[in-house]
Write a protein that holds these residues in place. Structure first.
Motif, short mmCIF file in Angstrom:
data_model
loop_
_atom_site.label_atom_id
_atom_site.label_comp_id
_atom_site.label_asym_id
_atom_site.label_seq_id
_atom_site.Cartn_x
_atom_site.Cartn_y
_atom_site.Cartn_z
N ILE A 83 0.88 -1.19 0.00
CA ILE A 83 0.00 0.00 0.00
C ILE A 83 0.90 1.22 0.00
N ARG A 132 -10.23 5.20 0.29
CA ARG A 132 -9.91 4.84 1.67
C ARG A 132 -10.87 5.46 2.69
N ASN A 140 -14.06 0.86 4.24
CA ASN A 140 -13.28 -0.36 4.38
C ASN A 140 -13.28 -1.15 3.06
N TYR A 157 -7.40 -9.89 3.72
CA TYR A 157 -6.92 -8.82 4.61
C TYR A 157 -7.92 -7.67 4.53
N ILE A 197 -8.73 -3.94 4.78
CA ILE A 197 -8.10 -2.61 4.74
C ILE A 197 -9.09 -1.61 5.34
N GLN A 235 0.40 1.37 5.85
CA GLN A 235 -0.73 1.99 5.18
C GLN A 235 -0.38 3.30 4.49
#
Length: 710
Positions: free
Chosen positions: A211, A244, A247, A266, A268, A339
């Motif tokens: 990311i 972003r 989720n 996963y 995010i 992130q």
């Protein structure tokens, strides 16, 4: 949950920087040339540079890029005398910026240090010019030094040495410059490496993607295929943007098809909001609002790094005497996966504010009337606390400066009051000097406390000094600025309930009368003399007058305008340890008292003239004389003439010299006469020259009096 100081909470939202301009310039932490160009110790070169910026330096005039050294950590400049450091930085765009530092190192200046504490402090630093100091550990700077501590600041003010430290909870790793100034105005500069003791988590999760800048996803492992939010499966090597603010879920499985292949995923989370909160101890606590998995980590772009590992919060603190501010860059992880970066603008100010100014309505060393004052803070946002201390009555030694007024006292914080901006008053009684100490300090918005402002205020409405040798202009009668003569005495004495006049040397009263209507005391200092001419006299009218420890003279002349030296009506006269001589051409009376009180002790009084001389003449008065010498010289003499009065004469020597003479004559009076010596010279021996004469209405009590010459 911690209590937030003053409920102040500053929220910093995520900001996407296309260029990180806040870190565009090299910051030179040490040497702190903004303080001095001459140092008493060898210097350490400390530079804060940003990511992608290369820094080179040299100690010659040659180009650092060609013949210099690459800077990657603090460097001891092992040179004395004149030093010139050339610094060149090159940024990502290959743009060049040059800096030159010029200063002098003279290690012999350390010889001017006086105290053992100063020498030891400097010696220890010289052995290791970069001090590694753990957060929470105190460094005690000797009070003989003034110091400044900074990580790069425009504020070059210094404070008195004290113990300094940062909170043990602080998570910042940084270098700061410590500048010392000695009493001899010489400077030292050292470097402190502040090391956090807080440790973070060190686990990081391996995932087959990266990311970048929060929203850019790179699929990097070709062993897997990927799916974003139930979309189509796709191979590695792809890059795409995601939103972003919500989720997302990313899934991956092996590219080799097998119905039993596991699918990993996963989550995010949405981007967090960064919060900076000022805590009760003035530290800054930085946290993330959002998914509980978020953690902070070190970011190499920042000149101040957080402790290694992952942290759920960052604590920022500064040294006492430091104003630390920075735009702090931090890396953010979720479930141990990187992130992106966030930035927090933080400031912790622990510099003492400037003390307030106490503004007095009267700035003289000794004030003659009540004094008002106000307190002016250096900044209108500062709160001011004050305390007024009033001390016991001043004695003569303190008033004249022979005894110090430097009173040391510890005032508890609870005794101070908040200043509301109004004018305050300091008062004194007319008969008692007052000594005040006013204390004030400021508190800024960071809760930093200034040094104390202290001022002494002496209000003395009653003590005045007269010295004919004074060269002062616009005299106020204080000991330091005395009057030259008695021209101010009457106005002052009759405007105060009580006044004390101290006379030095020989003071003349010419063509002047004194009329005293209140309480007034004259005291001689160092063989003082008061000389009156034949047209001067002293009047007491419903007042009280005292003469102490001095000589009073008035000599005869051809004129005879004033036949009485002291005229007392409805008042009181006290004479102690004085020598009084009064002469006139025809008639001389030292004290004439009507409806008054006269008390004379330990003194010598002489009255002389051609025709008539007396020491005391009283009418309806109370007279007491003890341990005195009374002497008259005239054709007709009497020491004390009392009418409708009471007289006490004790342990005194009385002399009359002339044709006719009496020691005492009483008219309708009472007298108590004991242990005296009465002498007559040149007196004619007849009935009228009795030692003590009284009429039939008078009563006399005599005991052990010696007679001679009668």
């Amino acid at each position: 949950m911690k209590t937030v100081k003053d409920l102040i909470k500053t929220v910093f939202v995520l900001i996407a920087f296309s260029s990180f301009s806040a870190f565009a310039d090299v910051k030179i932490v040490s040497p702190a040339v903004e303080h001095s160009k001459i140092w008493a110790n060898k210097q350490v070169l400390v530079i804060n540079a940003t990511e992608g910026e290369e820094v080179f330096y040299s100690f010659t005039t040659t180009d650092p890029l060609r013949n210099g050294f690459a800077y990657d950590e603090p460097v001891l400049i092992d040179m004395t005398g004149d030093v010139e450091v050339h610094i060149t930085s090159v940024n990502k765009k290959r743009q060049r910026t040059d800096y030159v530092l010029k200063f002098t190192v003279d290690e012999s200046l350390a010889d001017k240090l006086v105290s053992f504490e100063e020498r030891e402090f400097v010696r220890n630093f010289n052995e290791n010019p970069i001090l590694n100091l753990d957060c929470g550990k105190e460094l005690e700077i000797p009070s003989e030094f003034d110091y400044s501590i900074s990580c790069v600041t425009d504020d070059t003010s210094l404070e008195a040495g004290r113990g300094i430290y940062v909170s043990p909870e602080s998570t910042l790793d940084r270098y700061v410059s410590l500048t010392l100034k000695s009493k001899s105005d010489n400077y030292w500069n050292y470097v402190i490496h502040v090391s956090p003791v807080v440790k973070g988590e060190f686990t990081k999760s391996p995932v087959p993607f990266e990311i970048e800048d929060w929203s850019k996803i790179k699929l990097i492992d070709n062993k897997f295929i990927y799916c974003i939010d139930d979309g189509w499966w796709q191979r590695s090597g792809q890059e795409f943007e995601i939103d972003r603010s919500v989720n997302h879920t990313i899934k991956w499985q092996s590219v080799d098809y097998d119905p039993f292949n596991s699918v990993e995923s996963y989550e995010i989370p949405a981007t967090p909001v960064i919060h900076c909160v000022t805590m009760p101890d003035s530290t800054i606590e930085i946290t993330l609002e959002g998914d509980e998995s978020y953690r902070f980590a070190k970011n190499k772009r920042s000149s101040s790094f957080i402790a290694p590992g992952l942290h759920n919060k960052i604590t920022v603190d500064a040294f006492q005497g430091e104003n630390f501010s920075t735009l702090l860059a931090v890396d953010v992880y979720s479930e141990n996966v990187y992130q992106g970066q966030l930035y927090a603008s933080v400031q912790v100010n622990r510099k003492r504010p400037q003390p307030p100014q106490i503004v007095l309505s009267d700035t003289r060393k000794v004030c003659r009337d009540d004094v008002s004052f106000r307190i002016e803070p250096a900044d209108e946002e500062h709160n001011v606390q004050y305390f007024i201390s009033k001390h016991p009555i001043l004695n003569f030694e303190q008033i004249t400066g022979y005894m110090s007024l430097d009173i040391k006292e510890k005032i508890p914080v609870s005794a101070y009051e908040k200043y509301n901006g109004s004018e305050l008053n300091l008062t004194a009684e007319d008969d008692v000097p007052a000594y005040y100490k006013v204390y004030a300090y400021s508190i800024d918005k960071w809760d930093n406390v200034s040094s104390l402002s202290v001022c002494d205020v002496i209000i003395d409405k009653c003590n005045y000094f007269i010295n004919p040798k004074s060269s002062s202009e616009n005299s106020d009668g204080t000991f330091a600025n005395p009057f030259k003569d008695l021209s101010e005495v009457e106005e002052i004495a009759n405007s105060r309930n009580v006044s004390n006049f101290y006379i030095y040397g020989r003071v003349n009263m010419k063509e002047q009368n004194l009329s005293i209507k209140r309480t007034c005391h004259f005291t001689g200092v160092n063989d003082a003399q008061l000389i009156l001419d034949d047209n001067s006299a002293i009047y007491v009218m419903a007042g009280t007058l005292t003469f102490n420890d001095m000589v009073v003279k008035s000599v005869a002349s051809e004129r005879d305008n004033k036949s009485v030296l002291f005229s007392v009506t409805d008042g009181a006269l006290f004479i102690n340890n004085c020598e009084i001589s009064f002469g006139r051409n025809k008639s001389s009376v030292i004290v004439n008292a009507v409806k008054s009180s006269v008390d004379i002790k330990d003194s010598s009084l002489s009255s002389y003239s051609n025709d008539y001389a007396a020491i005391i003449a009283s009418n309806k008065a109370k007279v007491n004389v003890r341990h005195c010498r009374l002497s008259t010289v005239a054709a007709t003499n009497v020491c004390v003439s009392a009418k409708s009065s009471t007289l006490g004469l004790f342990e005194s020597n009385c002399i009359v010299n002339g044709i006719n003479g009496r020691i005492i004559e009483l008219f309708n009076s009472k007298a108590n006469i004991e242990l005296n010596s009465f002498n007559a010279k040149n007196i004619q021996t007849n009935a009228k020259n009795e030692t003590v004469w009284k009429d039939e209405k008078s009563k006399v009590s005599e005991l052990k009096n010696n007679l001679s010459g009668f």
